[in-house]
Design an enzyme around this catalytic site. Sequence first.
Site, PDB file in Angstrom:
ATOM      1  N   LYS A   1      39.745  27.856  35.123  1.00  0.00           N
ATOM      2  CA  LYS A   1      39.616  29.309  34.922  1.00  0.00           C
ATOM      3  C   LYS A   1      40.537  29.795  33.789  1.00  0.00           C
ATOM      4  CE  LYS A   1      39.355  33.799  36.114  1.00  0.00           C
ATOM      5  NZ  LYS A   1      38.250  34.678  36.197  1.00  0.00           N
TER       6      LYS A   1
ATOM      7  N   THR B   1      42.442  34.560  41.475  1.00  0.00           N
ATOM      8  CA  THR B   1      42.920  33.899  40.256  1.00  0.00           C
ATOM      9  C   THR B   1      44.439  33.886  40.329  1.00  0.00           C
ATOM     10  OG1 THR B   1      41.077  34.789  38.993  1.00  0.00           O
ATOM     11  CG2 THR B   1      42.950  33.967  37.739  1.00  0.00           C
TER      12      THR B   1
ATOM     13  N   LYS C   1      46.392  39.352  32.435  1.00  0.00           N
ATOM     14  CA  LYS C   1      46.864  38.566  33.579  1.00  0.00           C
ATOM     15  C   LYS C   1      46.525  37.084  33.364  1.00  0.00           C
ATOM     16  CE  LYS C   1      45.928  37.484  38.386  1.00  0.00           C
ATOM     17  NZ  LYS C   1      45.175  37.666  39.592  1.00  0.00           N
TER      18      LYS C   1
HETATM   19  P1  NAD Z   1      41.823  44.231  44.200  1.00  0.00           P
HETATM   20  O1  NAD Z   1      43.209  44.707  43.926  1.00  0.00           O
HETATM   21  O2  NAD Z   1      40.704  45.215  44.145  1.00  0.00           O
HETATM   22  O3  NAD Z   1      41.777  43.509  45.644  1.00  0.00           O
HETATM   23  C1  NAD Z   1      42.813  42.757  46.180  1.00  0.00           C
HETATM   24  C2  NAD Z   1      42.944  43.183  47.635  1.00  0.00           C
HETATM   25  O4  NAD Z   1      43.914  42.357  48.288  1.00  0.00           O
HETATM   26  C3  NAD Z   1      43.415  44.629  47.797  1.00  0.00           C
HETATM   27  O5  NAD Z   1      42.432  45.360  48.521  1.00  0.00           O
HETATM   28  C4  NAD Z   1      44.720  44.506  48.570  1.00  0.00           C
HETATM   29  O6  NAD Z   1      44.936  45.554  49.498  1.00  0.00           O
HETATM   30  C5  NAD Z   1      44.521  43.179  49.270  1.00  0.00           C
HETATM   31  N1  NAD Z   1      45.763  42.576  49.732  1.00  0.00           N
HETATM   32  C6  NAD Z   1      46.913  42.365  49.053  1.00  0.00           C
HETATM   33  N2  NAD Z   1      47.819  41.775  49.856  1.00  0.00           N
HETATM   34  C7  NAD Z   1      47.221  41.594  51.052  1.00  0.00           C
HETATM   35  C8  NAD Z   1      47.659  41.064  52.297  1.00  0.00           C
HETATM   36  N3  NAD Z   1      48.877  40.583  52.465  1.00  0.00           N
HETATM   37  N4  NAD Z   1      46.779  41.055  53.326  1.00  0.00           N
HETATM   38  C9  NAD Z   1      45.521  41.549  53.173  1.00  0.00           C
HETATM   39  N5  NAD Z   1      45.071  42.089  52.025  1.00  0.00           N
HETATM   40  C10 NAD Z   1      45.912  42.108  50.987  1.00  0.00           C
HETATM   41  O7  NAD Z   1      41.570  43.024  43.179  1.00  0.00           O
HETATM   42  P2  NAD Z   1      40.169  42.356  42.797  1.00  0.00           P
HETATM   43  O8  NAD Z   1      39.652  42.968  41.556  1.00  0.00           O
HETATM   44  O9  NAD Z   1      39.317  42.291  44.029  1.00  0.00           O
HETATM   45  O10 NAD Z   1      40.651  40.886  42.408  1.00  0.00           O
HETATM   46  C11 NAD Z   1      40.990  39.904  43.379  1.00  0.00           C
HETATM   47  C12 NAD Z   1      41.263  38.595  42.665  1.00  0.00           C
HETATM   48  O11 NAD Z   1      40.094  38.214  41.914  1.00  0.00           O
HETATM   49  C13 NAD Z   1      42.421  38.665  41.653  1.00  0.00           C
HETATM   50  O12 NAD Z   1      43.148  37.473  41.718  1.00  0.00           O
HETATM   51  C14 NAD Z   1      41.706  38.824  40.314  1.00  0.00           C
HETATM   52  O13 NAD Z   1      42.472  38.325  39.223  1.00  0.00           O
HETATM   53  C15 NAD Z   1      40.453  38.009  40.557  1.00  0.00           C
HETATM   54  N6  NAD Z   1      39.305  38.373  39.702  1.00  0.00           N
HETATM   55  C16 NAD Z   1      38.957  39.683  39.542  1.00  0.00           C
HETATM   56  C17 NAD Z   1      37.867  40.007  38.749  1.00  0.00           C
HETATM   57  C18 NAD Z   1      37.449  41.444  38.540  1.00  0.00           C
HETATM   58  O14 NAD Z   1      36.595  41.702  37.661  1.00  0.00           O
HETATM   59  N7  NAD Z   1      37.952  42.400  39.328  1.00  0.00           N
HETATM   60  C19 NAD Z   1      37.133  38.988  38.121  1.00  0.00           C
HETATM   61  C20 NAD Z   1      37.478  37.660  38.339  1.00  0.00           C
HETATM   62  C21 NAD Z   1      38.582  37.373  39.139  1.00  0.00           C
END
Ligand code: NAD
Length: 295
Positions: free
Chosen positions: A168, A93, A243
């Site tokens: 979204k 997102t 966010k």
């Molecule tokens: P998270 O922080 O658990 O995962 C993100 C991952 O990206 C981390 O493991 C981090 O180490 C990795 N990362 C960051 N920079 C990187 C790079 N340069 N190379 C490789 N890996 C890298 O977050 P999440 O909860 O998995 O969310 C991910 C996305 O999904 C976000 O944009 C969030 O807004 C969206 N989202 C999350 C949810 C939820 O319920 N968690 C729901 C809908 C949407």
Amino acid sequence: MTNIAFIGLGNMGGPMAANLVKAGFKVNGFDLVAASCDAAKADGVEIAQTAIDAVKGSDVIVTMLPAGKHVLAVWNEILPHADKGVLIIDCSTIDVDSSVQAHALAAKHGAASVDAPVSGGTGGAKAATLTFMAGGSDAAFAAAKPVLEKMGKKIVHCGGAGAGQAAKICNNMILGISMIAVGEAFTLAEKLGLSHQALFDVASTSSGQCWSLTTYCPVPGPVPTSPANNGYKPGFASALMLKDLKLSQEAAKTSGAATPLGAHAAELYTAFEQAGHGGTDFSGIINYLREQGRK
Ligand code: NAD
């Protein structure tokens, strides 16, 4: 066999990559955090040493990263090393402007691209029941759909570049505002001596009916599965709601849309987070509203 590179194996990306493995794809993954890589490896994802190594020889690349700056940095890093004709899908997102920039970057490298943010949370990611809101050309969407179908149950093509992100943040702005509205109604009902159940029975079958009330009721009792019955454990954390509300306000500013209630919702969730509730389910905002009332 389709080879998929999956960059970002966090709370969402980890289980999504695992579902692609279950569906029979060969998945090469990469994340900066070793623990995330280890968990994905246990689910059958082959872990690469770098993001560049992960994308070499892949037909499809999926990114699931925190914010627009991460997506642009990773796409800038990997696209020069990706195979010709690769399809790249961003499920994070992020802000609409960064998403449009990412599509342009892909086009520069001859890659087809789709923005496909999700709703459904970590439960949906694990169960492969996510909803995907996709933006991109008809051809790119058609190529992405069979991959997205392995991670979700509803895939909607919303329009061109960035349209998935737009859908979204518009949806989640409604959600943030409506949760506050429902919380305010229960708070007022309490002051007026009206029971939670009575308000629920009336509003859930009247014109006040909405998802925040009927599926995610912010008081315990009327909807036994809502987080209110479980100490407001997320669910959907307030920090993630904030966010998305901030993204909606950035987009409103750049596009010139008037969203006064969206702006106020962002202010209220900011105050809720600053009070130490970023990890509380977003329906817990009702407790903050109660605290603002006269004792
Ligand atoms: P998270 O922080 O658990 O995962 C993100 C991952 O990206 C981390 O493991 C981090 O180490 C990795 N990362 C960051 N920079 C990187 C790079 N340069 N190379 C490789 N890996 C890298 O977050 P999440 O909860 O998995 O969310 C991910 C996305 O999904 C976000 O944009 C969030 O807004 C969206 N989202 C999350 C949810 C939820 O319920 N968690 C729901 C809908 C949407």
